[in-house]
Design an enzyme around this catalytic site. Structure first.
Site, mmCIF file in Angstrom:
data_model
loop_
_atom_site.group_PDB
_atom_site.id
_atom_site.type_symbol
_atom_site.label_atom_id
_atom_site.label_comp_id
_atom_site.label_asym_id
_atom_site.label_seq_id
_atom_site.Cartn_x
_atom_site.Cartn_y
_atom_site.Cartn_z
ATOM 1 N N THR A 103 0.812 -1.220 0.000
ATOM 2 C CA THR A 103 0.000 0.000 0.000
ATOM 3 C C THR A 103 0.840 1.262 0.000
ATOM 4 O OG1 THR A 103 -0.092 -0.048 2.415
ATOM 5 C CG2 THR A 103 -1.877 -1.134 1.229
ATOM 6 N N THR A 179 5.560 -5.380 3.562
ATOM 7 C CA THR A 179 6.629 -5.446 4.568
ATOM 8 C C THR A 179 6.829 -6.835 5.178
ATOM 9 O OG1 THR A 179 5.101 -4.744 6.326
ATOM 10 C CG2 THR A 179 6.347 -3.022 5.175
ATOM 11 N N ASP A 180 5.800 -7.680 5.188
ATOM 12 C CA ASP A 180 5.896 -8.932 5.938
ATOM 13 C C ASP A 180 7.005 -9.850 5.436
ATOM 14 O OD1 ASP A 180 3.904 -8.142 7.599
ATOM 15 O OD2 ASP A 180 2.407 -9.584 6.923
ATOM 16 N N LYS A 258 12.299 -7.527 10.007
ATOM 17 C CA LYS A 258 11.137 -6.817 10.551
ATOM 18 C C LYS A 258 10.989 -7.256 12.001
ATOM 19 C CE LYS A 258 6.221 -5.889 9.777
ATOM 20 N NZ LYS A 258 5.036 -6.109 8.910
#
Length: 445
Positions: A103, A179-180, A258
């Site tokens: 996004t 991002t995951d 992350k």
């Protein structure tokens, strides 16, 4: 032009000679709002979209506005016109933006809260006009998927697109990614593109464009800044550095993780320091580490993966039958263990691992601790595992080791050659020297 505005909003802007990209001030009651006028993709003709100085976008209803004032005309309007003219003439862009999903670049319908991706170069520039002040950009959508649906075959397609972008004359590439699983993709690209003409910058957003605390604009602006000014030819991840909007950090793609599910500064370098920080307001890149891979004259592509591998997170009570099934009744060619401490599992599995390695299955050891490196010579269990053929993988992160193993298995069949490549430092995935400042300390003072 006020081409995205209609009705009363259009009439107001036209009468005041205000165009998209102009700096304006709106007075509404006791509130004064200053920012850049952005295109509106709202079906509601009574909404202005403003980019604030802190990088956030907001929608403002024209109802009860007492004053709208033009502060300065859009300084990048001429640059945008020039960029469009250059594009029509077929000239090369400087930075290629490749979208894979997520996004980070989206259009918001402010009256409904709906978000849809901004897909074209023009839409991206409208979303973030400041990009024109940094570089000429071109954009393409390679695919649009949730990052948890990423696959090795998609890594190959991304790597091929990066190679093509450099061959077309771009000096840097930005990859928009969820991002995951961004760290997995960064590792895959690092091993697939070991010789690079310029930086390859993965970027995402922890919070979508429809949220007031969105990090998408600052992250994208920082990524383009990195792609334009970085002196290195490496795959990196560019994300927020702190909980505010001060700067972004550039992390080596094989040394980043992350570390938080939702914070904007979720990404941290592990067992290494960040390569650089980006002062996004100043459009400035500050190098933090001189140990980087230099740009090459040509980008080489070597993207292939064998996913007959498995990442095992060891835990007390792991059923031996489960592990035996994985090693004997599947097509597995390699196993990465996230072991305890210095690199351990229960000694109950030693003979099982010995049989697997004799059968040609590679078994590599990493640590669940993440920070630090494995040392299997310290305790008896570690030495037993070494004797059984388990290979210690230094300070590699478990997921980096997994991706590297997929890449190595696609290139080699011989177990000893596989072991040799897995313990070789190919793209900075192994840091031979750890200093005290690499371990984060949490203070409660």
């Amino acid at each position: 032009m006020q081409e995205n505005y209609k009705g009363k909003a259009y009439d107001i802007l036209k009468n005041l000679n205000i165009e998209e990209g102009d700096l304006i001030e709106i007075k509404k009651g006791d509130l004064r709002i200053r920012g850049i006028l952005l295109p509106s993709y709202s079906k509601d003709e009574r909404i202005f979209v403003i980019k604030l100085d802190n990088g956030y976008n907001i929608g403002i209803s024209i109802d009860n506005i007492s004053e709208i004032k033009l502060i300065t005309k859009n300084s990048s309007k001429a640059q945008e016109s020039e960029r469009k003219e250059v594009s029509r003439n077929g000239a090369k862009s400087e930075i290629k933006i490749i979208s894979t999903g997520g996004t980070i670049v989206s259009k918001v319908e402010y009256e409904t809260g709906a978000v849809r991706p901004a897909l074209t170069t023009e839409e991206i520039v409208q979303f973030l006009p400041e990009i024109n002040e940094i570089a000429k950009v071109d954009a393409e959508v390679l695919f649009s998927i949730l990052s948890e649906n990423m696959k090795p075959e998609y890594w190959v397609k991304i790597a091929e697109s990066v190679k093509k972008a450099f061959d077309e004359g771009n000096t840097g590439v930005v990859i928009a990614h969820g991002t995951d699983t961004m760290a997995y993709t960064a590792s895959a690209l690092a091993f697939s593109l070991r010789s690079l003409q310029g930086p390859v910058v993965l970027v995402g957003s922890q919070r979508s464009s429809d949220r007031p605390s969105s990090d998408s604009a600052i992250n994208l602006l920082s990524a383009v800044t990195t792609a334009k000014y970085a002196p290195f030819g490496e795959v990196v991840v560019n994300m927020h550095a702190d909980s505010s909007d001060t700067y972004a950090l550039v992390h080596r793609g094989v040394k980043v993780r992350k570390m938080h599910s939702s914070r904007r500064d979720a990404f941290q370098s592990v067992n290494d320091k960040p390569l650089a920080k980006v002062l996004w307001k100043e459009r400035k890149l500050v190098m933090l580490d001189k140990n980087y891979m230099s740009k090459k004259g040509e980008t080489t592509l070597d993207a292939k993966f064998d996913n007959r591998s498995f990442l095992l997170y060891y835990y007390p009570g792991l059923d031996r039958d489960f592990l035996e099934h994985i090693l004997t009744n599947t097509k597995i060619r390699g196993l990465i263990i996230a072991g305890t401490g210095l690199g351990h599992t229960s000694s109950d599995y030693v003979e099982l691992f010995r049989k697997a390695t004799k059968d040609g299955i590679f078994i590599g050891m990493t640590t669940q601790c993440l920070f630090g490196r494995v040392n299997m010579n310290v305790y008896t269990t570690g030495r037993q595992l070494l004797d059984a053929g388990v290979t210690p993988l230094e300070d590699m992160l478990p997921e980096v080791a997994l991706v590297k193993l997929m890449w190595v298995l696609a290139h080699e069949q011989d177990l000893e050659k596989i072991r040799s490549l897995m313990i070789s430092n190919l793209v900075g995935e192994i840091n031979p020297r750890h200093t005290l400042d690499l371990f984060p300390r949490w203070s409660y003072e």
